[in-house]
Design a protein around this motif. Structure first.
Motif, PDB file in Angstrom:
ATOM      1  N   THR A 180     -13.124  -5.934   7.011  1.00 53.33           N
ATOM      2  CA  THR A 180     -12.496  -4.977   6.268  1.00 53.33           C
ATOM      3  C   THR A 180     -13.292  -4.780   5.080  1.00 53.33           C
ATOM      4  N   VAL A 181     -13.490  -3.614   4.577  1.00 50.12           N
ATOM      5  CA  VAL A 181     -14.327  -3.056   3.402  1.00 50.12           C
ATOM      6  C   VAL A 181     -13.582  -3.812   2.057  1.00 50.12           C
ATOM      7  N   PHE A 182     -12.268  -4.120   2.239  1.00 46.28           N
ATOM      8  CA  PHE A 182     -11.568  -4.394   0.963  1.00 46.28           C
ATOM      9  C   PHE A 182     -11.533  -5.815   1.029  1.00 46.28           C
ATOM     10  N   GLY A 183     -11.739  -6.505  -0.005  1.00 43.37           N
ATOM     11  CA  GLY A 183     -11.496  -7.937  -0.072  1.00 43.37           C
ATOM     12  C   GLY A 183     -10.048  -8.277  -0.449  1.00 43.37           C
ATOM     13  N   TYR A 184      -9.205  -8.402   0.758  1.00 39.92           N
ATOM     14  CA  TYR A 184      -7.709  -8.801   0.417  1.00 39.92           C
ATOM     15  C   TYR A 184      -7.823 -10.300   0.091  1.00 39.92           C
ATOM     16  N   SER A 185      -6.714 -10.794  -0.462  1.00 38.12           N
ATOM     17  CA  SER A 185      -6.544 -12.206  -0.695  1.00 38.12           C
ATOM     18  C   SER A 185      -6.155 -12.538   0.545  1.00 38.12           C
ATOM     19  N   VAL A 186      -6.238 -14.084   0.830  1.00 45.33           N
ATOM     20  CA  VAL A 186      -5.788 -14.724   2.022  1.00 45.33           C
ATOM     21  C   VAL A 186      -4.334 -14.457   2.401  1.00 45.33           C
ATOM     22  N   LEU A 187      -3.746 -14.593   1.345  1.00 45.71           N
ATOM     23  CA  LEU A 187      -2.215 -14.543   1.589  1.00 45.71           C
ATOM     24  C   LEU A 187      -1.717 -12.994   2.222  1.00 45.71           C
ATOM     25  N   ALA A 214      -6.905   6.984  -3.878  1.00 50.20           N
ATOM     26  CA  ALA A 214      -6.559   5.594  -3.409  1.00 50.20           C
ATOM     27  C   ALA A 214      -6.218   5.698  -1.936  1.00 50.20           C
ATOM     28  N   SER A 215      -5.528   6.821  -1.497  1.00 52.82           N
ATOM     29  CA  SER A 215      -5.115   6.651   0.030  1.00 52.82           C
ATOM     30  C   SER A 215      -6.231   7.331   0.761  1.00 52.82           C
ATOM     31  N   TYR A 216      -6.916   8.051   0.424  1.00 54.33           N
ATOM     32  CA  TYR A 216      -8.193   8.737   1.218  1.00 54.33           C
ATOM     33  C   TYR A 216      -8.963   7.254   1.464  1.00 54.33           C
ATOM     34  N   GLN A 217      -9.109   6.415   0.340  1.00 55.62           N
ATOM     35  CA  GLN A 217     -10.085   5.329   0.448  1.00 55.62           C
ATOM     36  C   GLN A 217      -9.618   4.390   1.462  1.00 55.62           C
ATOM     37  N   GLY A 218      -8.282   4.350   1.655  1.00 58.22           N
ATOM     38  CA  GLY A 218      -7.772   3.304   2.493  1.00 58.22           C
ATOM     39  C   GLY A 218      -7.730   3.659   4.108  1.00 58.22           C
ATOM     40  N   LEU A 228      -3.951   0.090   7.515  1.00 64.05           N
ATOM     41  CA  LEU A 228      -4.840   1.163   8.041  1.00 64.05           C
ATOM     42  C   LEU A 228      -6.180   0.579   7.868  1.00 64.05           C
ATOM     43  N   THR A 229      -6.554   0.157   6.594  1.00 63.65           N
ATOM     44  CA  THR A 229      -7.857  -0.173   6.372  1.00 63.65           C
ATOM     45  C   THR A 229      -8.246  -1.429   7.302  1.00 63.65           C
ATOM     46  N   LYS A 260      -9.614  -3.375  -9.761  1.00 68.78           N
ATOM     47  CA  LYS A 260     -10.069  -4.888 -10.595  1.00 68.78           C
ATOM     48  C   LYS A 260      -9.022  -5.271 -11.329  1.00 68.78           C
ATOM     49  N   ILE A 261      -8.137  -4.364 -11.465  1.00 62.49           N
ATOM     50  CA  ILE A 261      -6.861  -4.978 -12.488  1.00 62.49           C
ATOM     51  C   ILE A 261      -5.890  -5.483 -11.608  1.00 62.49           C
ATOM     52  N   VAL A 262      -5.405  -4.959 -10.361  1.00 69.80           N
ATOM     53  CA  VAL A 262      -4.515  -5.493  -9.500  1.00 69.80           C
ATOM     54  C   VAL A 262      -4.781  -6.163  -8.279  1.00 69.80           C
ATOM     55  N   GLY A 263      -6.181  -5.900  -7.844  1.00 72.38           N
ATOM     56  CA  GLY A 263      -6.560  -6.161  -6.381  1.00 72.38           C
ATOM     57  C   GLY A 263      -6.743  -4.880  -5.464  1.00 72.38           C
ATOM     58  N   ASN A 264      -6.641  -5.350  -4.425  1.00 77.24           N
ATOM     59  CA  ASN A 264      -7.068  -4.479  -3.266  1.00 77.24           C
ATOM     60  C   ASN A 264      -5.462  -3.992  -2.458  1.00 77.24           C
ATOM     61  N   ASN A 265      -4.697  -5.101  -2.585  1.00 80.46           N
ATOM     62  CA  ASN A 265      -3.466  -4.834  -1.888  1.00 80.46           C
ATOM     63  C   ASN A 265      -2.625  -3.638  -2.576  1.00 80.46           C
ATOM     64  N   TYR A 266      -2.337  -2.400  -1.506  1.00 81.10           N
ATOM     65  CA  TYR A 266      -1.989  -1.262  -1.923  1.00 81.10           C
ATOM     66  C   TYR A 266      -0.511  -1.149  -2.433  1.00 81.10           C
ATOM     67  N   LYS A 267       0.109  -2.462  -2.236  1.00 75.42           N
ATOM     68  CA  LYS A 267       1.519  -2.564  -2.650  1.00 75.42           C
ATOM     69  C   LYS A 267       1.550  -2.532  -4.313  1.00 75.42           C
ATOM     70  N   TYR A 268       0.429  -2.919  -4.765  1.00 79.26           N
ATOM     71  CA  TYR A 268       0.150  -2.906  -6.050  1.00 79.26           C
ATOM     72  C   TYR A 268      -0.654  -1.918  -6.488  1.00 79.26           C
ATOM     73  N   LEU A 269      -1.867  -1.558  -5.655  1.00 84.28           N
ATOM     74  CA  LEU A 269      -2.718  -0.723  -6.099  1.00 84.28           C
ATOM     75  C   LEU A 269      -2.122   0.615  -6.195  1.00 84.28           C
ATOM     76  N   MET A 270      -1.161   1.030  -5.371  1.00 84.61           N
ATOM     77  CA  MET A 270      -0.722   2.445  -5.403  1.00 84.61           C
ATOM     78  C   MET A 270       0.084   2.859  -6.629  1.00 84.61           C
ATOM     79  N   PRO A 271       0.979   1.924  -7.070  1.00 85.00           N
ATOM     80  CA  PRO A 271       1.614   2.358  -8.487  1.00 85.00           C
ATOM     81  C   PRO A 271       0.624   2.018  -9.591  1.00 85.00           C
ATOM     82  N   ALA A 272      -0.290   1.319  -9.398  1.00 87.34           N
ATOM     83  CA  ALA A 272      -1.274   0.919 -10.601  1.00 87.34           C
ATOM     84  C   ALA A 272      -1.976   2.217 -10.713  1.00 87.34           C
ATOM     85  N   SER A 273      -2.375   2.743  -9.580  1.00 84.64           N
ATOM     86  CA  SER A 273      -3.416   3.984  -9.486  1.00 84.64           C
ATOM     87  C   SER A 273      -2.564   5.390 -10.125  1.00 84.64           C
ATOM     88  N   MET A 274      -1.344   5.329  -9.733  1.00 83.92           N
ATOM     89  CA  MET A 274      -0.521   6.312 -10.117  1.00 83.92           C
ATOM     90  C   MET A 274      -0.482   6.568 -11.580  1.00 83.92           C
TER      91      MET A 274
END
Lengths: 253, 347
Positions: free
Chosen positions: A87-94, B94-98, B234-235, B286-300
């Motif tokens: 994957t291109v995005f570095g997710y955390s292990v969790l 953010a969505s298109y990137q995913g 999807l990513t 960089k602020i909340v990581g790659n998880n879209y659960k946080y990335l989406m609201p942070a981006s909005m």
């Protein structure tokens, strides 16, 4: 949980990749899928996972025709452990492990405490709970493979398909992953693992399905299937088998 | 005992990301209030608060009617639109990137902006009203993406690659058509109008504009917010997504539809505003990581904040208003260089 395959065939356009595959993956066994590149191992995996549409024949998962199961139902029964993580995005292990619970999370929501506990239990099982917050892209190949196994365990499926899990790993990590596969078999999982390495197949699998040119050429307990003649037929390599108190060794000539 | 420790750690982890999102929201709220004070007609912040609260609470009037007109009729629609457009462009990026598993994707990857520019240029050439210009820009933006989607579906090969290639080609065709319209447009009135539209601007925003563009924006934003965690799956690529129990084609279609809708709605009312959809999601990673659960609201939230802050600059930096698209490029591009050269890790 078992898989029964009846007269399976599949072609990419006009290229016949699988032809007349008949076999059974027994419940609670560690079965090796053994054969050279292009023999149809990956396509067989894809057919079982439902990624190859329009195959001929039947695949039964625990007695149910796999073609009648939707994506979500199938993922509850079979988990897939890919060869590498890319994957291109570095997710955390969790974050990565909890994705294994996707089939039980409704489409418009995120994982709850229940899924979090499941992911944590899976990480504990393979001994990677200390890596929880680390980015998967910064782990070693062996650790990444353990993360993918943990994700499969979080999926709560009892059949695990491992696609050449040791191919990109160093010697130590290869053994780590193979022992993990054995451990899971001992806990009741049904493991189907593709491999190119006859020594791995010899040492770690109960049964072996040997494939060549899209067909099964041998299918039985590993000890009776894996012979110097079979290896020469599949890979064109002459080998000798030597036996010691520690088991059988396969050496190329 | 053994099982308690990691759980506490996991909760602490989530708390960390949630706290960062709350801080971003507080920053947006503060900028939102301050924005009412800025402008040629300066208004004290305490007066702004009183004016804004006056329709809801019985507050003694200490402000002039002009102040109230400036706050409610001029600045409020513009500030709201800046927040909405920034939020939409950033969420779409953010969505298109995913969806395309490509960190370089931006909202115009499927030709939405080129289509909108063509629609607007055509409407200006035909002497249409500003409302029709917006409708044409919105319609052609959607048409461009629909064409790309059908080409991408029909073309052989890896779906994601065919979508991106079709996006480049269709975008190029619409850009050429826009260039042709500029060539034949009246150089005294129409050409400057087309050029100015393409630079992007929020000037002259009316309450009605915000009201009607809010509908497609919400229709796109709400599902994207709800689907946010699933975009992670999807990513991983189609095979892994399907093995995990998610139908990638259906999920991709839903995300592309919503992202396109909010991109088209944004571009149709604001013109071409670049960089937000690329830079802001990267900043948020960089602020909340790659998880879209946080990335989406942070981006909005960050997208809304960024465009609002840049719009404040655009209307206050010089005596004449600077088109906002110029400023987002001036600020966005160097900032992006900083982000990609900075060592990995969270801010």
């Amino acid at each position: 949980m078992s898989i029964k395959i009846e007269n399976l065939s599949y072609a990419y356009e006009k290229n016949q990749v699988l032809c007349g595959i008949n076999t059974t993956i027994h419940e609670g066994s560690l079965t090796a899928l053994f054969g050279p590149n292009g023999s149809g191992k990956s396509t067989l995996f894809k057919c079982i996972l439902g990624l190859c549409k329009g195959y001929g024949g039947k695949i039964y998962i625990n007695g149910t025709d796999a073609s009648l199961l939707n994506v979500r139902q199938k993922s509850k029964q079979i988990a897939y452990i890919p060869q590498t993580h890319n994957t291109v995005f570095g997710y955390s292990v969790l974050d990565m492990v909890i994705m294994g619970t996707a089939h039980q999370v409704s489409s418009l929501s995120s994982p709850s405490e229940k899924e979090l506990r499941q992911a944590r239990a899976a990480m504990e099982k393979v001994g990677i709970e200390h890596l929880s917050g680390r980015s998967i892209n910064r782990l070693s190949g062996g650790e990444q493979q353990l993360v993918l196994i943990a994700r499969a365990l979080a999926q709560s499926a009892k059949i695990l398909l491992m696609d050449e899990p040791t191919s990109a790993l160093d010697y130590g990590n290869q053994l780590l992953i193979l022992r993990q596969a054995e451990q899971l078999r001992n806990e009741g999982y049904t493991v189907l693992m593709s491999s190119h390495n006859p020594q791995h197949v010899m040492n770690h699998s109960d049964r072996t399905i040997a494939m060549f040119g899209g067909k099964i050429v041998a299918d039985d307990v590993t000890e009776s299937v894996l012979t110097p003649e079979l290896i020469q037929k599949l890979y064109g390599v002459k080998t000798i088998f030597s036996e010691s108190e520690h088991g059988k060794s396969i050496m190329p000539l | 005992m053994n099982s308690q420790k990691p759980e506490t750690a996991l909760k602490a982890d989530n708390k960390h990301e949630n706290l960062r999102i709350i801080i971003l929201f507080a920053l947006l709220a503060a900028t939102f209030l301050i924005s009412f004070s800025f402008g040629r007609y300066a208004i004290d912040i305490s007066q702004v608060v009183r004016i804004l609260l006056s329709p809801v609470f019985p507050i003694e009037q200490t402000w002039t009617p002009q102040m109230e007109t400036v706050v409610f009729n001029i600045r409020l629609p513009r500030i709201l639109l800046a927040c909405l457009v920034g939020c939409c462009l950033s969420a779409a990026g953010a969505s298109y990137q995913g969806v395309f598993q490509n960190p370089m994707s931006s909202p115009d990857i499927l030709g939405a902006s080129s289509g909108a520019a063509f629609g607007a240029a055509l409407a200006i050439l035909l002497g249409m009203s500003s409302a029709i210009i917006t409708v044409m820009a919105f319609s052609f933006s959607l048409i461009a993406v629909v064409i790309v989607y059908f080409i991408g579906q029909r073309a052989p090969g890896k779906r994601i690659v065919t979508f991106i290639l079709a996006g480049i080609m269709v975008g190029s065709i619409f850009s050429s058509a826009t260039s042709f319209i500029k060539l034949v447009a009246d150089p005294t009135n129409q050409l400057p109008a087309i050029t100015y539209w393409m630079m992007g601007s929020l000037s002259g925003t009316k309450k009605a504009t915000v009201a009607y563009i809010l509908i497609p924006m919400l229709i796109g934003l709400i599902p994207l917010y709800l689907l946010k965690w699933r975009i992670n799956i999807l990513t991983l690529g189609d095979e892994e997504a399907e093995a995990l129990g998610v139908s990638p084609s259906r999920m991709r279609l839903a995300v592309i539809l919503c992202s396109t809708l909010i991109t088209a709605a944004s571009v149709s009312v604001s013109g071409m505003i670049g960089w937000i959809g690329l830079v802001i999601p990267h900043l948020c990673r960089k602020i909340v990581g790659n998880n879209y659960k946080y990335l989406m609201p942070a981006s909005m939230i960050s997208g809304a904040w960024f465009l609002l802050a840049v719009d404040n600059l655009s209307r206050n930096l010089l005596a004449t208003e600077i088109p906002i698209g110029i400023l987002t490029s001036f600020i966005g591009a160097p900032f992006f260089i900083y982000l990609i050269t900075k060592k990995e890790g969270k801010i």
